[in-house]
Design a protein around this motif. Structure first.
Motif, mmCIF file in Angstrom:
data_model
loop_
_atom_site.group_PDB
_atom_site.id
_atom_site.type_symbol
_atom_site.label_atom_id
_atom_site.label_comp_id
_atom_site.label_asym_id
_atom_site.label_seq_id
_atom_site.Cartn_x
_atom_site.Cartn_y
_atom_site.Cartn_z
ATOM 1 N N ILE A 74 0.831 -1.212 0.000
ATOM 2 C CA ILE A 74 0.000 0.000 0.000
ATOM 3 C C ILE A 74 0.862 1.258 0.000
ATOM 4 N N ALA A 75 2.062 1.186 0.609
ATOM 5 C CA ALA A 75 2.976 2.336 0.588
ATOM 6 C C ALA A 75 3.423 2.632 -0.840
ATOM 7 N N THR A 76 3.686 1.588 -1.607
ATOM 8 C CA THR A 76 4.074 1.771 -3.012
ATOM 9 C C THR A 76 2.935 2.410 -3.805
ATOM 10 N N LEU A 77 1.724 1.907 -3.609
ATOM 11 C CA LEU A 77 0.557 2.480 -4.297
ATOM 12 C C LEU A 77 0.316 3.925 -3.854
ATOM 13 N N ASN A 78 0.465 4.189 -2.579
ATOM 14 C CA ASN A 78 0.267 5.536 -2.039
ATOM 15 C C ASN A 78 1.262 6.511 -2.659
ATOM 16 N N LEU A 97 -7.002 2.687 0.314
ATOM 17 C CA LEU A 97 -6.994 3.471 -0.918
ATOM 18 C C LEU A 97 -8.187 3.029 -1.754
ATOM 19 N N ALA A 98 -8.787 3.982 -2.456
ATOM 20 C CA ALA A 98 -9.908 3.667 -3.346
ATOM 21 C C ALA A 98 -9.615 4.279 -4.707
ATOM 22 N N ILE A 111 -10.823 -1.169 -4.101
ATOM 23 C CA ILE A 111 -10.529 -0.789 -2.726
ATOM 24 C C ILE A 111 -9.327 -1.629 -2.290
ATOM 25 N N ILE A 112 -8.301 -0.960 -1.774
ATOM 26 C CA ILE A 112 -7.103 -1.640 -1.293
ATOM 27 C C ILE A 112 -6.974 -1.312 0.195
ATOM 28 N N ILE A 113 -6.838 -2.346 1.030
ATOM 29 C CA ILE A 113 -6.717 -2.150 2.475
ATOM 30 C C ILE A 113 -5.437 -2.815 2.968
ATOM 31 N N SER A 114 -4.667 -2.096 3.780
ATOM 32 C CA SER A 114 -3.482 -2.671 4.402
ATOM 33 C C SER A 114 -3.885 -3.399 5.679
ATOM 34 N N LEU A 115 -3.641 -4.708 5.702
ATOM 35 C CA LEU A 115 -3.924 -5.493 6.905
ATOM 36 C C LEU A 115 -3.019 -5.074 8.061
ATOM 37 N N ASP A 116 -1.764 -4.734 7.747
ATOM 38 C CA ASP A 116 -0.838 -4.301 8.800
ATOM 39 C C ASP A 116 -1.379 -3.067 9.520
ATOM 40 N N THR A 117 -1.773 -2.063 8.738
ATOM 41 C CA THR A 117 -2.289 -0.829 9.324
ATOM 42 C C THR A 117 -3.640 -1.077 9.995
ATOM 43 N N LEU A 177 -11.736 -3.686 9.498
ATOM 44 C CA LEU A 177 -11.821 -3.970 8.060
ATOM 45 C C LEU A 177 -13.152 -3.498 7.479
ATOM 46 N N LEU A 178 -14.237 -3.713 8.202
ATOM 47 C CA LEU A 178 -15.541 -3.250 7.730
ATOM 48 C C LEU A 178 -15.575 -1.724 7.650
ATOM 49 N N PHE A 179 -15.007 -1.067 8.643
ATOM 50 C CA PHE A 179 -14.951 0.392 8.642
ATOM 51 C C PHE A 179 -14.172 0.890 7.425
ATOM 52 N N LEU A 180 -13.006 0.308 7.183
ATOM 53 C CA LEU A 180 -12.171 0.748 6.055
ATOM 54 C C LEU A 180 -12.813 0.430 4.710
ATOM 55 N N ALA A 181 -13.434 -0.736 4.588
ATOM 56 C CA ALA A 181 -14.089 -1.093 3.323
ATOM 57 C C ALA A 181 -15.277 -0.182 3.046
ATOM 58 N N SER A 182 -16.058 0.150 4.075
ATOM 59 C CA SER A 182 -17.196 1.052 3.858
ATOM 60 C C SER A 182 -16.696 2.440 3.456
ATOM 61 N N HIS A 183 -15.590 2.861 4.043
ATOM 62 C CA HIS A 183 -14.995 4.145 3.677
ATOM 63 C C HIS A 183 -14.551 4.127 2.208
ATOM 64 N N GLY A 184 -13.875 3.044 1.826
ATOM 65 C CA GLY A 184 -13.433 2.906 0.433
ATOM 66 C C GLY A 184 -14.600 2.876 -0.538
ATOM 67 N N LEU A 185 -15.678 2.163 -0.171
ATOM 68 C CA LEU A 185 -16.857 2.103 -1.046
ATOM 69 C C LEU A 185 -17.457 3.496 -1.244
ATOM 70 N N LEU A 186 -17.570 4.258 -0.173
ATOM 71 C CA LEU A 186 -18.115 5.619 -0.320
ATOM 72 C C LEU A 186 -17.239 6.450 -1.250
#
Length: 180
Positions: free
Chosen positions: A78-82, A95-96, A120-126, A142-151
């Protein structure tokens, strides 16, 4: 945008991937990460969220079915993508990459039968660190981050405190109505 009564659940074509090496450790493995169970659970959550959001979506984002990707990765990925896409160094939590940023106008009536939303890309480490710091489990994070990415895929953004508060309020409503 405000919460509305949920419409019929749309079909979901989900490209789910757990990056090799994105290890959550034996003590924190969640059904949302377990490859044998994860895809069906994520499809249920995403379909439910899209059903809730459907009545408030602009016409060009209304569809009977949605295609999107969800990747769980590590901080290095995710750091590379960021860095590549946002020109920000270091890892982030989610990231979305929206496919519909400049959606073409849709004729009167219903949207397309199927619509590509993006990834939607989520870092498991973070996510693990944030869950531990917030005092809840990995699944909730994970649900919080995925819902954020979906929005974000649906056009929500938070350039200021007011829009962030509205987005977080909408996320909370999505999560409260999520399937168990």
């Amino acid at each position: 945008m405000t919460a509305s009564a949920a419409g019929p659940a749309p079909e979901i074509d989900l490209a789910f991937s757990l990056e090799p090496g994105a290890d959550t450790g034996a003590s924190t493995v969640s059904t949302l990460v377990d490859p044998a169970q994860a895809e069906a659970l994520w499809m249920a959550h995403l379909s439910g969220w899209l059903a809730q959001l459907g009545p408030e979506l602009p016409a060009q984002l209304r569809a009977a079915g949605y295609s999107l990707g969800l990747q769980l990765c590590d901080d290095a990925t995710i750091a590379t993508l960021n860095q590549t896409w946002r020109h920000r160094s270091g890892p982030t939590d989610v990231l979305a990459f929206a496919a519909q940023e400049e959606a073409p106008p849709v004729p009167q009536g219903e949207g397309e039968a199927w619509l590509e939303l993006g990834d939607i890309i989520i870092s498991l480490d973070t996510a693990e660190r944030q869950a531990r710091d917030a005092g809840h489990d990995l699944e909730a994070e994970l649900l919080f981050l995925a819902s954020h990415g979906l929005l974000h895929l649906l056009g929500w953004d938070h350039p200021d405190e007011g829009s962030l508060a509205a987005m977080l309020e909408r996320q909370t409503a999505l999560l409260l109505a999520s399937p168990s």
